[in-house]
Design an enzyme around this catalytic site. Structure first.
Site, PDB file in Angstrom:
ATOM      1  N   HIS A  64       0.879  -1.185   0.000  1.00 13.98           N
ATOM      2  CA  HIS A  64       0.000   0.000   0.000  1.00 13.98           C
ATOM      3  C   HIS A  64       0.915   1.233   0.000  1.00 13.98           C
ATOM      4  CE1 HIS A  64      -3.449   2.451   0.656  1.00 13.98           C
ATOM      5  NE2 HIS A  64      -3.823   2.096   1.865  1.00 13.98           N
ATOM      6  N   PHE A  91       4.125  -0.554  -9.136  1.00 14.90           N
ATOM      7  CA  PHE A  91       3.426  -0.984 -10.343  1.00 14.90           C
ATOM      8  C   PHE A  91       2.216  -1.834  -9.998  1.00 14.90           C
ATOM      9  CE2 PHE A  91       7.346   0.390 -12.038  1.00 14.90           C
ATOM     10  CZ  PHE A  91       7.032   0.852 -13.310  1.00 14.90           C
ATOM     11  N   HIS A 148      -2.219  -2.265  -9.795  1.00 15.49           N
ATOM     12  CA  HIS A 148      -3.247  -1.706  -8.921  1.00 15.49           C
ATOM     13  C   HIS A 148      -4.448  -2.627  -8.861  1.00 15.49           C
ATOM     14  CE1 HIS A 148      -5.861   1.192  -6.998  1.00 15.49           C
ATOM     15  NE2 HIS A 148      -4.736   1.789  -6.628  1.00 15.49           N
ATOM     16  N   ASP A 186       2.523   5.797  -6.718  1.00 11.85           N
ATOM     17  CA  ASP A 186       3.736   5.742  -5.903  1.00 11.85           C
ATOM     18  C   ASP A 186       5.028   5.793  -6.709  1.00 11.85           C
ATOM     19  OD1 ASP A 186       2.514   5.620  -3.385  1.00 11.85           O
ATOM     20  OD2 ASP A 186       1.968   3.545  -3.760  1.00 11.85           O
TER      21      ASP A 186
HETATM   22  N1  COA Z   1       5.415  -6.499  -9.933  1.00 14.50           N
HETATM   23  C1  COA Z   1       5.455  -7.710 -10.496  1.00 14.50           C
HETATM   24  N2  COA Z   1       4.356  -8.464 -10.703  1.00 14.50           N
HETATM   25  C2  COA Z   1       3.174  -7.948 -10.320  1.00 14.50           C
HETATM   26  C3  COA Z   1       3.068  -6.681  -9.721  1.00 14.50           C
HETATM   27  C4  COA Z   1       4.252  -5.945  -9.540  1.00 14.50           C
HETATM   28  N3  COA Z   1       4.220  -4.741  -8.999  1.00 14.50           N
HETATM   29  N4  COA Z   1       1.779  -6.422  -9.455  1.00 14.50           N
HETATM   30  C5  COA Z   1       1.089  -7.488  -9.841  1.00 14.50           C
HETATM   31  N5  COA Z   1       1.935  -8.414 -10.370  1.00 14.50           N
HETATM   32  C6  COA Z   1       1.578  -9.704 -10.893  1.00 14.50           C
HETATM   33  C7  COA Z   1       1.347 -10.677  -9.742  1.00 14.50           C
HETATM   34  O1  COA Z   1       2.512 -11.332  -9.367  1.00 14.50           O
HETATM   35  C8  COA Z   1       0.317 -11.596 -10.353  1.00 14.50           C
HETATM   36  O2  COA Z   1       0.982 -12.472 -11.210  1.00 14.50           O
HETATM   37  P1  COA Z   1       0.496 -13.998 -11.327  1.00 14.50           P
HETATM   38  O3  COA Z   1      -0.930 -13.929 -11.830  1.00 14.50           O
HETATM   39  O4  COA Z   1       1.474 -14.602 -12.275  1.00 14.50           O
HETATM   40  O5  COA Z   1       0.591 -14.558  -9.925  1.00 14.50           O
HETATM   41  C9  COA Z   1      -0.526 -10.680 -11.234  1.00 14.50           C
HETATM   42  O6  COA Z   1       0.325  -9.578 -11.559  1.00 14.50           O
HETATM   43  C10 COA Z   1      -1.769 -10.170 -10.506  1.00 14.50           C
HETATM   44  O7  COA Z   1      -1.357  -9.487  -9.314  1.00 14.50           O
HETATM   45  P2  COA Z   1      -2.088  -9.594  -7.908  1.00 14.50           P
HETATM   46  O8  COA Z   1      -1.057  -9.517  -6.826  1.00 14.50           O
HETATM   47  O9  COA Z   1      -3.023 -10.760  -7.886  1.00 14.50           O
HETATM   48  O10 COA Z   1      -2.962  -8.281  -7.952  1.00 14.50           O
HETATM   49  P3  COA Z   1      -3.610  -7.600  -6.692  1.00 14.50           P
HETATM   50  O11 COA Z   1      -4.788  -6.869  -7.189  1.00 14.50           O
HETATM   51  O12 COA Z   1      -3.821  -8.577  -5.588  1.00 14.50           O
HETATM   52  O13 COA Z   1      -2.454  -6.624  -6.210  1.00 14.50           O
HETATM   53  C11 COA Z   1      -1.117  -4.783  -5.857  1.00 14.50           C
HETATM   54  C12 COA Z   1      -2.449  -5.282  -6.421  1.00 14.50           C
HETATM   55  C13 COA Z   1      -1.090  -3.285  -5.936  1.00 14.50           C
HETATM   56  C14 COA Z   1      -0.982  -5.217  -4.395  1.00 14.50           C
HETATM   57  C15 COA Z   1       0.041  -5.395  -6.694  1.00 14.50           C
HETATM   58  O14 COA Z   1      -0.047  -4.925  -8.022  1.00 14.50           O
HETATM   59  C16 COA Z   1       1.395  -5.086  -6.092  1.00 14.50           C
HETATM   60  O15 COA Z   1       1.860  -5.822  -5.230  1.00 14.50           O
HETATM   61  N6  COA Z   1       2.041  -3.970  -6.548  1.00 14.50           N
HETATM   62  C17 COA Z   1       3.291  -3.549  -5.971  1.00 14.50           C
HETATM   63  C18 COA Z   1       3.044  -2.736  -4.702  1.00 14.50           C
HETATM   64  C19 COA Z   1       2.485  -1.386  -4.992  1.00 14.50           C
HETATM   65  O16 COA Z   1       2.934  -0.678  -5.878  1.00 14.50           O
HETATM   66  N7  COA Z   1       1.508  -0.997  -4.191  1.00 14.50           N
HETATM   67  C20 COA Z   1       0.892   0.322  -4.279  1.00 14.50           C
HETATM   68  C21 COA Z   1      -0.482   0.194  -4.834  1.00 14.50           C
HETATM   69  S1  COA Z   1      -1.176   1.793  -5.141  1.00 14.50           S
END
Ligand code: COA
Length: 378
Positions: free
Chosen positions: A220, A257, A259, A310
Site C-alpha cells: 500500500h 506498479f 493496482h 507511488d
Molecule cells: N510487480 C510484479 N508483478 C506484479 C506486480 C508488480 N508490482 N503487481 C502485480 N503483479 C503480478 C502478480 O505477481 C500476479 O501475477 P500472477 O498472476 O502470475 O501470480 C498478477 O500480476 C496479478 O497481481 P495480484 O497480486 O493478484 O494483484 P492484486 O490486485 O492482488 O495486487 C497490488 C495489487 C497493488 C498489491 C500489486 O499490483 C502489487 O503488489 N504492486 C506492488 C506494490 C504497490 O505498488 N503498491 C501500491 C499500490 S497503489
C-alpha cells in the site's frame, strides 16, 4: 456485501457505499464528483482537503478562514514533543506518526467540545510538525525545531520545516499537486481498515491509528519508498532495463506498479509523471527520470503493468530533497483528509462491519487432557 468463495483479498467485492470518491476505468478518479485532473491543475491542497472533508468546494471566504484555522493548529503540545524525543532515531517515521497520533488522542481526546471535524483539522495542520520535530531531533543531534512557520499552506509549511528555509514556488506547486493526488481513494486498504474500526464506535483517533498501520506496508503506501530504493539501484536506463528483467525472471514484485482497481493505467500517474519530468528538467536530472521511464517500459512490455501513483512520486520527492523514509508519512499528511471523510461517513450510517469466513480447519475434535497431548496437530 456480495461474496464468492474464490475471491481472495476481497478483490472485486463491493463492501459498502460512499459519496466521497469514485475510482475506476483506466483514467478516472473523482473526489465528490470533481476530476482529479481539474483539482490538481487548479487547486491548492487545502481547497481539496476542504472539499473532501466538508463536502463542497470552498468559497474564497471559506478557504481563507479554513487556511487561517489550520495555521493556528500547527504547533504540537510540549508533552508530545517529550514523547517524540524518546522515540529512537532508528524508528520508522510511520511508526512515529502512529505513536504521535495515538498520544495526541490522549492529550486532546474527542469530546463534545472537540468533535471529529476539529480533530481532522488538528491532524491536517499538525502532522508536518509531528513528523519533523522527531526527524530533526533524532537525525540532527537533538535539534529542537520551532514547529510554527508563516507558510501559507501544508505544502510549504512541510517543506519549510524540513529544509529550514522557504521552498521555491516550483517545489510548493509540486508538493500541493502530490498532496492532492494522495488525498483520497475510495475503499483502499487503509481507509477500509479505518472504516472497520469506526464501525465499532470508538473515538476518532483509533481508526486513524489503525489506518496508519495499514498504510505502512509496501503493498500500500510503503510502495513509494520501495520504488525509490529500486530506482536508486540503477545508474543508467540500460542497467535498469536489465535489472528489472532479472527481477521479473526471479518473480520479484516491482514496487510502484499494478493496482487492484485500475486495469491499464492509474489516472494519478499521468499527473505525477508530468511533475517528475518538470522537476527533472528544472533540476538538471539525467538519471532518475530516464531510469524510471526504462523501468516503466520493461514493466509494460513484459507484464502489461503500469506505474501507480507511488512510482513517479518517488523521484518527484527525491528531486525536492525529501529523504526516502519520509515518503509514506507524506501520504498520511494528505490521506488524513480522505480517511476522516470516510470515518465521518461511516458514523453517519453505521453498521458493524463483521464479515463471515469459510472455515478450513479440522472437524470437531475430542478435548485432549494435558498428559495425553503430543504437541502435534491432530
Ligand atoms: N510487480 C510484479 N508483478 C506484479 C506486480 C508488480 N508490482 N503487481 C502485480 N503483479 C503480478 C502478480 O505477481 C500476479 O501475477 P500472477 O498472476 O502470475 O501470480 C498478477 O500480476 C496479478 O497481481 P495480484 O497480486 O493478484 O494483484 P492484486 O490486485 O492482488 O495486487 C497490488 C495489487 C497493488 C498489491 C500489486 O499490483 C502489487 O503488489 N504492486 C506492488 C506494490 C504497490 O505498488 N503498491 C501500491 C499500490 S497503489
Amino acid at each position: 456485501m456480495t461474496t464468492t468463495k474464490k475471491t481472495g483479498g476481497l478483490a472485486g467485492i463491493v463492501a459498502g457505499q460512499t459519496a466521497i470518491s469514485s475510482a475506476g476505468g483506466a483514467h478516472e478518479l473523482r473526489y465528490r464528483g470533481y476530476s482529479i485532473y481539474d483539482l490538481a491543475a487548479n487547486c491548492c491542497f487545502e481547497e481539496v482537503a476542504y472539499l473532501i472533508v466538508y463536502g463542497h468546494l470552498p468559497t474564497q471566504q471559506e478557504l481563507d478562514s479554513y487556511k487561517k484555522r489550520l495555521r493556528t493548529l500547527r504547533d504540537i503540545p510540549d508533552d508530545l514533543k517529550s514523547v517524540l524525543e524518546l522515540v529512537p532515531a532508528y524508528a520508522h517515521p510511520m511508526d512515529v506518526l502512529r505513536t504521535a497520533t495515538s498520544f495526541l488522542g490522549n492529550l486532546e481526546p474527542e469530546q463534545d467540545a472537540r468533535d471529529h471535524y476539529a480533530i481532522t483539522d488538528r491532524l491536517v495542520a499538525a502532522y508536518p510538525a509531528m513528523l519533523l520535530y522527531w526527524w530533526h531531533f533524532s537525525q540532527n543531534g537533538g535539534k529542537r525545531i520551532t514547529c510554527v512557520t508563516d507558510a501559507d499552506g501544508v505544502a510549504d509549511h512541510f517543506l519549510t520545516l524540513l529544509h529550514g528555509k522557504k521552498p521555491s514556488p516550483l517545489f510548493t506547486k509540486m508538493m500541493n499537486i502530490s498532496l492532492i493526488l494522495y488525498a483520497e481513494h475510495e475503499f483502499n486498504a487503509s481507509t477500509f481498515t479505518g472504516r472497520v474500526i469506526t464501525s465499532t464506535l470508538p473515538d476518532f483517533y483509533s481508526p486513524v491509528v489503525g489506518a496508519i498501520g495499514a498504510l505502512r506496508g509496501p503493498l500500500h503506501g510503503g510502495a513509494n519508498e520501495a520504488a525509490m530504493e529500486l530506482i536508486e539501484k540503477f545508474e543508467t536506463a540500460k542497467e535498469a532495463d536489465k535489472g528489472v528483467r532479472g527481477m521479473l525472471e526471479r518473480k520479484e514484485l516491482i514496487m510502484g506498479f499494478g493496482h487492484r482497481v485500475y486495469t491499464t493505467a492509474d489516472p494519478r500517474n499521468i499527473v505525477i509523471k508530468k511533475c517528475a519530468k518538470e522537476l527533472a528538467d528544472a533540476m538538471g536530472d539525467t538519471t532518475l527520470y530516464p531510469v524510471s521511464e526504462a523501468i516503466e517500459k520493461v514493466m509494460w512490455d513484459e507484464k502489461k503493468l503500469f506505474p501507480n501513483l507511488d512510482f513517479y512520486s518517488a523521484s518527484t520527492y527525491h528531486l525536492m530533497g525529501i529523504p526516502t523514509p519520509l515518503f509514506t508519512p507524506i501520504f498520511v499528511m494528505s490521506r488524513i483528509t480522505g480517511w476522516a471523510a470516510h470515518f465521518i461517513e461511516q458514523r453517519g450510517n453505521n453498521k458493524l462491519i463483521r464479515p463471515g469466513a469459510d472455515y478450513t480447519g479440522p472437524g470437531a475434535l475430542d478435548f485432549v487432557p494435558m498428559d495425553k497431548r503430543t504437541g502435534k496437530v491432530a
